[in-house]
Write a protein that holds these residues in place. Sequence first.
Motif, mmCIF file in Angstrom:
data_model
loop_
_atom_site.group_PDB
_atom_site.id
_atom_site.type_symbol
_atom_site.label_atom_id
_atom_site.label_comp_id
_atom_site.label_asym_id
_atom_site.label_seq_id
_atom_site.Cartn_x
_atom_site.Cartn_y
_atom_site.Cartn_z
ATOM 1 N N VAL A 81 -2.584 3.758 -21.398
ATOM 2 C CA VAL A 81 -2.051 3.559 -20.046
ATOM 3 C C VAL A 81 -0.530 3.773 -20.015
ATOM 4 N N THR A 82 0.177 3.305 -21.038
ATOM 5 C CA THR A 82 1.636 3.510 -21.070
ATOM 6 C C THR A 82 1.989 5.001 -21.113
ATOM 7 N N GLU A 83 1.206 5.770 -21.856
ATOM 8 C CA GLU A 83 1.424 7.222 -21.903
ATOM 9 C C GLU A 83 1.160 7.855 -20.545
ATOM 10 N N PHE A 84 0.104 7.367 -19.875
ATOM 11 C CA PHE A 84 -0.250 7.880 -18.553
ATOM 12 C C PHE A 84 0.847 7.530 -17.544
ATOM 13 N N GLN A 85 1.368 6.289 -17.629
ATOM 14 C CA GLN A 85 2.437 5.857 -16.729
ATOM 15 C C GLN A 85 3.679 6.722 -16.878
ATOM 16 N N GLU A 86 4.018 7.007 -18.122
ATOM 17 C CA GLU A 86 5.211 7.799 -18.397
ATOM 18 C C GLU A 86 5.079 9.220 -17.855
ATOM 19 N N GLU A 87 3.887 9.771 -17.963
ATOM 20 C CA GLU A 87 3.669 11.155 -17.528
ATOM 21 C C GLU A 87 3.573 11.280 -16.009
ATOM 22 N N PHE A 88 2.885 10.319 -15.354
ATOM 23 C CA PHE A 88 2.605 10.452 -13.924
ATOM 24 C C PHE A 88 3.496 9.587 -13.026
ATOM 25 N N LYS A 89 4.460 8.885 -13.626
ATOM 26 C CA LYS A 89 5.419 8.082 -12.860
ATOM 27 C C LYS A 89 4.710 7.046 -11.984
ATOM 28 N N CYS A 90 3.915 6.204 -12.617
ATOM 29 C CA CYS A 90 3.213 5.138 -11.919
ATOM 30 C C CYS A 90 3.293 3.866 -12.765
ATOM 31 N N CYS A 91 2.768 2.756 -12.229
ATOM 32 C CA CYS A 91 2.856 1.504 -12.985
ATOM 33 C C CYS A 91 1.627 0.637 -12.725
ATOM 34 N N GLY A 92 0.983 0.200 -13.793
ATOM 35 C CA GLY A 92 -0.234 -0.592 -13.661
ATOM 36 C C GLY A 92 -1.420 0.269 -13.276
ATOM 37 N N LEU A 93 -2.584 -0.368 -13.165
ATOM 38 C CA LEU A 93 -3.784 0.386 -12.806
ATOM 39 C C LEU A 93 -4.112 0.294 -11.324
ATOM 40 N N VAL A 94 -4.189 -0.945 -10.814
ATOM 41 C CA VAL A 94 -4.660 -1.149 -9.444
ATOM 42 C C VAL A 94 -3.618 -1.844 -8.571
ATOM 43 N N ASN A 95 -3.005 -2.895 -9.104
ATOM 44 C CA ASN A 95 -2.084 -3.728 -8.311
ATOM 45 C C ASN A 95 -0.622 -3.500 -8.657
ATOM 46 N N GLY A 96 -0.331 -2.431 -9.389
ATOM 47 C CA GLY A 96 1.048 -2.160 -9.775
ATOM 48 C C GLY A 96 1.453 -2.896 -11.036
ATOM 49 N N ALA A 97 2.734 -3.190 -11.153
ATOM 50 C CA ALA A 97 3.279 -3.802 -12.372
ATOM 51 C C ALA A 97 2.643 -5.151 -12.693
ATOM 52 N N ALA A 98 2.153 -5.853 -11.670
ATOM 53 C CA ALA A 98 1.538 -7.178 -11.871
ATOM 54 C C ALA A 98 0.313 -7.122 -12.780
ATOM 55 N N ASP A 99 -0.312 -5.942 -12.888
ATOM 56 C CA ASP A 99 -1.502 -5.803 -13.753
ATOM 57 C C ASP A 99 -1.190 -6.114 -15.212
ATOM 58 N N TRP A 100 0.079 -5.940 -15.610
ATOM 59 C CA TRP A 100 0.443 -6.152 -17.007
ATOM 60 C C TRP A 100 0.552 -7.634 -17.376
ATOM 61 N N GLY A 101 0.657 -8.510 -16.402
ATOM 62 C CA GLY A 101 0.731 -9.939 -16.675
ATOM 63 C C GLY A 101 1.882 -10.274 -17.614
ATOM 64 N N ASN A 102 1.593 -11.064 -18.641
ATOM 65 C CA ASN A 102 2.622 -11.460 -19.612
ATOM 66 C C ASN A 102 3.030 -10.322 -20.546
ATOM 67 N N ASN A 103 2.295 -9.209 -20.497
ATOM 68 C CA ASN A 103 2.634 -8.054 -21.352
ATOM 69 C C ASN A 103 3.623 -7.099 -20.675
ATOM 70 N N PHE A 104 4.057 -7.463 -19.462
ATOM 71 C CA PHE A 104 4.908 -6.551 -18.695
ATOM 72 C C PHE A 104 6.204 -6.198 -19.427
ATOM 73 N N LEU A 105 6.915 -7.203 -19.906
ATOM 74 C CA LEU A 105 8.222 -6.955 -20.528
ATOM 75 C C LEU A 105 8.113 -6.119 -21.801
ATOM 76 N N GLN A 106 6.942 -6.120 -22.420
ATOM 77 C CA GLN A 106 6.736 -5.309 -23.632
ATOM 78 C C GLN A 106 6.433 -3.855 -23.294
#
Length: 238
Positions: free
Chosen positions: A142-167
């Motif tokens: 997913v991180t590779e996909f985000q970097e390539e397509f300029k998006c964040c998270g799967l469905v709800n945006g950055a909130a999808d990452w939960g406590n893993n967001f900062l990593q």
Amino acid sequence: MAGVSGCIKYSMFIFNFLFWLCGIVILGIAIWIRVSKDGQEILSSADSGTYPYVAVNILIAVGAIIMILGFLGCCGAVKESRCMLLLFFIFLLLILLLQVAAGILGAAFKSESQSILNETLYKNVNLLSSTSEDAKAFQEAVTEFQEEFKCCGLVNGAADWGNNFLQNYKSCECPSLTDSSCTSYRGKIVYKEPCISFIEELVAKNLIIVIGIAFGLAIIETLGLVFSMVLYCQIGNK
């Protein structure tokens, strides 16, 4: 009595030799995905049980069948064997009919397959916030996909990452809040758009490519049927 046309005979041989090579390529790629470390990561990243393995096993079977068909066609043309040519014709006809049936079913259940994709993506959202070892391969994908397509998270945006967001926020970091596609989350500027829309668009584009390939294969298979039957009849009249 009419003889066997050299043009038809060698056209049939070249066609089936290329067919045989395609079978080798498909079989080789499928086996590589099945046994290699990178391939295992690709299969396990979807977290969908045995389904990815079933797809790869089907590819292995398809590659093996294409190889066998290519062999039958080559030998049947060179040795002028009516038995081999008839077997080639029957098996190729069955594949063509199955291909047509699969195309009809695919068109009929297109909306249903779209809902299955969405359901799978919604189900896999939890993997982004998970800390288990099994989820790490999916998170990396997913991180590779985000970097390539300029998006964040799967469905709800950055909130999808939960406590893993900062990593993992670096892969969806946005240049500036002045950009309409950016938003602020937990003190970081990230892309506003979740990746689900890009995944759906990518799947739709790939589906068009698959349909084009299937159509091209259908034409090639029809030519193979014509060549094999003409050669079969010429050998019988010799």
